[in-house]
Design a protein around this motif. Structure first.
Motif, PDB file in Angstrom:
ATOM      1  N   VAL A   1      30.655 -19.695  46.232  1.00  0.00           N
ATOM      2  CA  VAL A   1      31.479 -20.903  46.172  1.00  0.00           C
ATOM      3  C   VAL A   1      32.956 -20.537  46.108  1.00  0.00           C
ATOM      4  CG1 VAL A   1      32.106 -22.872  44.707  1.00  0.00           C
ATOM      5  CG2 VAL A   1      29.702 -22.415  45.217  1.00  0.00           C
ATOM      6  N   PHE A   2      33.296 -19.551  45.279  1.00  0.00           N
ATOM      7  CA  PHE A   2      34.703 -19.130  45.197  1.00  0.00           C
ATOM      8  C   PHE A   2      35.194 -18.609  46.541  1.00  0.00           C
ATOM      9  CE2 PHE A   2      38.074 -16.050  44.568  1.00  0.00           C
ATOM     10  CZ  PHE A   2      38.933 -16.719  43.720  1.00  0.00           C
ATOM     11  N   GLN A   3      34.364 -17.823  47.206  1.00  0.00           N
ATOM     12  CA  GLN A   3      34.775 -17.190  48.456  1.00  0.00           C
ATOM     13  C   GLN A   3      34.999 -18.208  49.574  1.00  0.00           C
ATOM     14  OE1 GLN A   3      32.335 -13.845  49.553  1.00  0.00           O
ATOM     15  NE2 GLN A   3      33.026 -13.826  51.678  1.00  0.00           N
ATOM     16  N   ILE A   4      34.196 -19.261  49.612  1.00  0.00           N
ATOM     17  CA  ILE A   4      34.187 -20.139  50.780  1.00  0.00           C
ATOM     18  C   ILE A   4      35.046 -21.396  50.635  1.00  0.00           C
ATOM     19  CG2 ILE A   4      32.245 -21.677  50.267  1.00  0.00           C
ATOM     20  CD1 ILE A   4      32.679 -19.632  53.512  1.00  0.00           C
ATOM     21  N   LEU A   5      35.251 -21.870  49.402  1.00  0.00           N
ATOM     22  CA  LEU A   5      35.970 -23.134  49.225  1.00  0.00           C
ATOM     23  C   LEU A   5      37.489 -22.949  49.310  1.00  0.00           C
ATOM     24  CD1 LEU A   5      34.242 -25.119  46.326  1.00  0.00           C
ATOM     25  CD2 LEU A   5      34.006 -25.459  48.782  1.00  0.00           C
ATOM     26  N   PRO A   6      38.205 -23.931  49.835  1.00  0.00           N
ATOM     27  CA  PRO A   6      39.671 -23.908  49.765  1.00  0.00           C
ATOM     28  C   PRO A   6      40.125 -23.886  48.308  1.00  0.00           C
ATOM     29  CG  PRO A   6      38.909 -25.593  51.296  1.00  0.00           C
ATOM     30  CD  PRO A   6      37.690 -25.101  50.570  1.00  0.00           C
ATOM     31  N   MET A   7      41.187 -23.153  48.016  1.00  0.00           N
ATOM     32  CA  MET A   7      41.619 -22.963  46.634  1.00  0.00           C
ATOM     33  C   MET A   7      41.961 -24.276  45.943  1.00  0.00           C
ATOM     34  SD  MET A   7      42.017 -21.278  43.964  1.00  0.00           S
ATOM     35  CE  MET A   7      41.300 -19.830  44.721  1.00  0.00           C
ATOM     36  N   LYS A   8      42.589 -25.201  46.647  1.00  0.00           N
ATOM     37  CA  LYS A   8      42.945 -26.478  46.029  1.00  0.00           C
ATOM     38  C   LYS A   8      41.706 -27.220  45.563  1.00  0.00           C
ATOM     39  CE  LYS A   8      45.822 -29.625  44.723  1.00  0.00           C
ATOM     40  NZ  LYS A   8      46.745 -29.362  43.584  1.00  0.00           N
ATOM     41  N   TYR A   9      40.662 -27.206  46.366  1.00  0.00           N
ATOM     42  CA  TYR A   9      39.406 -27.860  45.999  1.00  0.00           C
ATOM     43  C   TYR A   9      38.788 -27.165  44.788  1.00  0.00           C
ATOM     44  CZ  TYR A   9      34.968 -30.305  46.752  1.00  0.00           C
ATOM     45  OH  TYR A   9      33.855 -31.099  46.602  1.00  0.00           O
TER      46      TYR A   9
ATOM     47  N   ALA B   1      45.884 -16.340  43.650  1.00  0.00           N
ATOM     48  CA  ALA B   1      46.267 -17.755  43.629  1.00  0.00           C
ATOM     49  C   ALA B   1      45.637 -18.480  42.446  1.00  0.00           C
ATOM     50  CB  ALA B   1      45.863 -18.432  44.933  1.00  0.00           C
ATOM     51  N   LEU B   2      44.372 -18.164  42.152  1.00  0.00           N
ATOM     52  CA  LEU B   2      43.701 -18.798  41.012  1.00  0.00           C
ATOM     53  C   LEU B   2      44.385 -18.419  39.704  1.00  0.00           C
ATOM     54  CD1 LEU B   2      41.308 -20.434  39.825  1.00  0.00           C
ATOM     55  CD2 LEU B   2      40.057 -18.257  39.688  1.00  0.00           C
ATOM     56  N   LEU B   3      44.680 -17.128  39.530  1.00  0.00           N
ATOM     57  CA  LEU B   3      45.287 -16.676  38.275  1.00  0.00           C
ATOM     58  C   LEU B   3      46.710 -17.205  38.129  1.00  0.00           C
ATOM     59  CD1 LEU B   3      44.014 -12.998  37.973  1.00  0.00           C
ATOM     60  CD2 LEU B   3      42.893 -15.150  37.365  1.00  0.00           C
ATOM     61  N   THR B   4      47.432 -17.330  39.235  1.00  0.00           N
ATOM     62  CA  THR B   4      48.768 -17.933  39.197  1.00  0.00           C
ATOM     63  C   THR B   4      48.675 -19.371  38.715  1.00  0.00           C
ATOM     64  OG1 THR B   4      49.579 -16.522  41.001  1.00  0.00           O
ATOM     65  CG2 THR B   4      50.773 -18.580  40.593  1.00  0.00           C
ATOM     66  N   TRP B   5      47.735 -20.099  39.251  1.00  0.00           N
ATOM     67  CA  TRP B   5      47.518 -21.510  38.869  1.00  0.00           C
ATOM     68  C   TRP B   5      47.123 -21.631  37.396  1.00  0.00           C
ATOM     69  CZ3 TRP B   5      42.700 -23.955  37.690  1.00  0.00           C
ATOM     70  CH2 TRP B   5      42.758 -25.352  37.596  1.00  0.00           C
TER      71      TRP B   5
ATOM     72  N   SER C   1      36.788 -12.554  52.946  1.00  0.00           N
ATOM     73  CA  SER C   1      36.513 -11.395  52.092  1.00  0.00           C
ATOM     74  C   SER C   1      37.704 -10.442  52.125  1.00  0.00           C
ATOM     75  CB  SER C   1      35.242 -10.682  52.579  1.00  0.00           C
ATOM     76  OG  SER C   1      35.392 -10.285  53.928  1.00  0.00           O
ATOM     77  N   GLY C   2      37.568  -9.297  51.480  1.00  0.00           N
ATOM     78  CA  GLY C   2      38.618  -8.288  51.503  1.00  0.00           C
ATOM     79  C   GLY C   2      39.948  -8.764  50.936  1.00  0.00           C
ATOM     80  N   LYS C   3      41.012  -8.590  51.704  1.00  0.00           N
ATOM     81  CA  LYS C   3      42.358  -8.972  51.254  1.00  0.00           C
ATOM     82  C   LYS C   3      42.451 -10.470  50.984  1.00  0.00           C
ATOM     83  CE  LYS C   3      46.759  -8.124  50.481  1.00  0.00           C
ATOM     84  NZ  LYS C   3      47.312  -9.482  50.322  1.00  0.00           N
ATOM     85  N   LYS C   4      41.709 -11.277  51.734  1.00  0.00           N
ATOM     86  CA  LYS C   4      41.743 -12.723  51.510  1.00  0.00           C
ATOM     87  C   LYS C   4      41.141 -13.078  50.147  1.00  0.00           C
ATOM     88  CE  LYS C   4      41.825 -14.082  56.360  1.00  0.00           C
ATOM     89  NZ  LYS C   4      41.128 -14.812  57.460  1.00  0.00           N
ATOM     90  N   MET C   5      40.148 -12.306  49.717  1.00  0.00           N
ATOM     91  CA  MET C   5      39.604 -12.524  48.371  1.00  0.00           C
ATOM     92  C   MET C   5      40.633 -12.150  47.315  1.00  0.00           C
ATOM     93  SD  MET C   5      36.572 -13.809  47.640  1.00  0.00           S
ATOM     94  CE  MET C   5      35.980 -12.989  46.160  1.00  0.00           C
TER      95      MET C   5
END
Length: 250
Positions: free
Chosen positions: A170-178, A230-234, A220-224
């Protein structure tokens, strides 16, 4: 409270070209991916829990010491080890760190709570297999930590906002805002959100061409790494509390 956790384990898939890849190379990938995770956590000054797969734990002693020295929790992930092997590895890693290993995570192969308690674990964090069709099923699960015979049973978290679990896929596939909306809505209803990711998700699959389903290679990879950043910044921008598993439970 946000409980951020990572499973350190080797990727099991075979290379696409049919050539073998050694256990040493797989271990190096897991180690490099974990170091990338540690760098991101360090930037944001956030502590997490790392569940190290038992069969590779003694081969990662330097990494385990580095994780612990940065203030993160070391726990175990049991893929298929028996009780005797877990007891042996637990003793050795505890001697290495001069700290008690409190937690264990299980998935396919699950030992009884009685056996885990006999090895002096304090909590168990079991996880389910992620079915690609699970988003279409309405999930119901206990979201409170229960104690049974002195062992704390920590359930997976589910979002009341979307009814999706907080698993690795779920973390890998969903847009961060969602995903952020999921976390925010869940914390309105539950005391904690348990998030778990796997070290192999941070693999560069353009460099290491493993034969995995296409949806597992997406983001995956760098995008993860970028998504975790982005999550930790938020989390920090919104002054949201985080904790290692053992601190929150005890």
């Amino acid at each position: 409270m946000i409980l951020l956790t990572f499973n350190i384990l080797n990727i099991e898939a075979e290379p696409k070209n049919g050539a073998g890849i050694s256990d040493v190379e797989r271990l190096k990938i897991a180690e490099d991916n974990t170091k990338a995770i540690l760098r991101i956590l360090d930037i944001h000054d956030i502590k997490a829990s790392f569940f190290v797969e038992i069969s590779i734990a003694e081969k990662l002693q330097n990494l385990i010491k580095a994780i612990s020295s940065k203030g993160h929790e070391i726990a175990f992930y049991n893929k298929s080890s028996d009780l005797q092997k877990i007891e042996e590895i637990k003793k050795n890693i505890q001697d290495l760190l001069e700290k008690q290993i409190r937690g264990i995570r299980q998935k396919d192969f699950k030992l009884s709570q009685e056996n885990l308690k006999s090895l002096e674990f304090n909590y168990v964090s079991n996880i389910d297999n992620a079915d690609i069709l699970f988003p279409f099923k309405r999930l119901k699960r206990d979201t409170e930590i229960n104690e049974e015979d002195g062992l704390s049973i920590v359930p997976e978290s589910i979002s009341p906002y979307s009814q999706l679990p907080y698993n690795d896929f779920v973390f890998q596939i969903l847009p961060m805002k969602y995903y952020q909306n999921m976390v925010f809505e869940t914390l309105k209803n539950d005391d904690f959100v348990l998030i778990y990711l796997n070290s192999w998700q941070f693999t560069d699959f353009k460099k290491y061409r493993f034969d995995i389903p296409f949806y597992r290679s997406l983001f995956s990879g760098k995008k993860m790494e970028d998504k975790l950043d982005a999550l930790l910044t938020w989390i920090n921008e919104n002054d949201m509390a985080t904790s290692r598993m053992k601190d929150y439970i005890f």
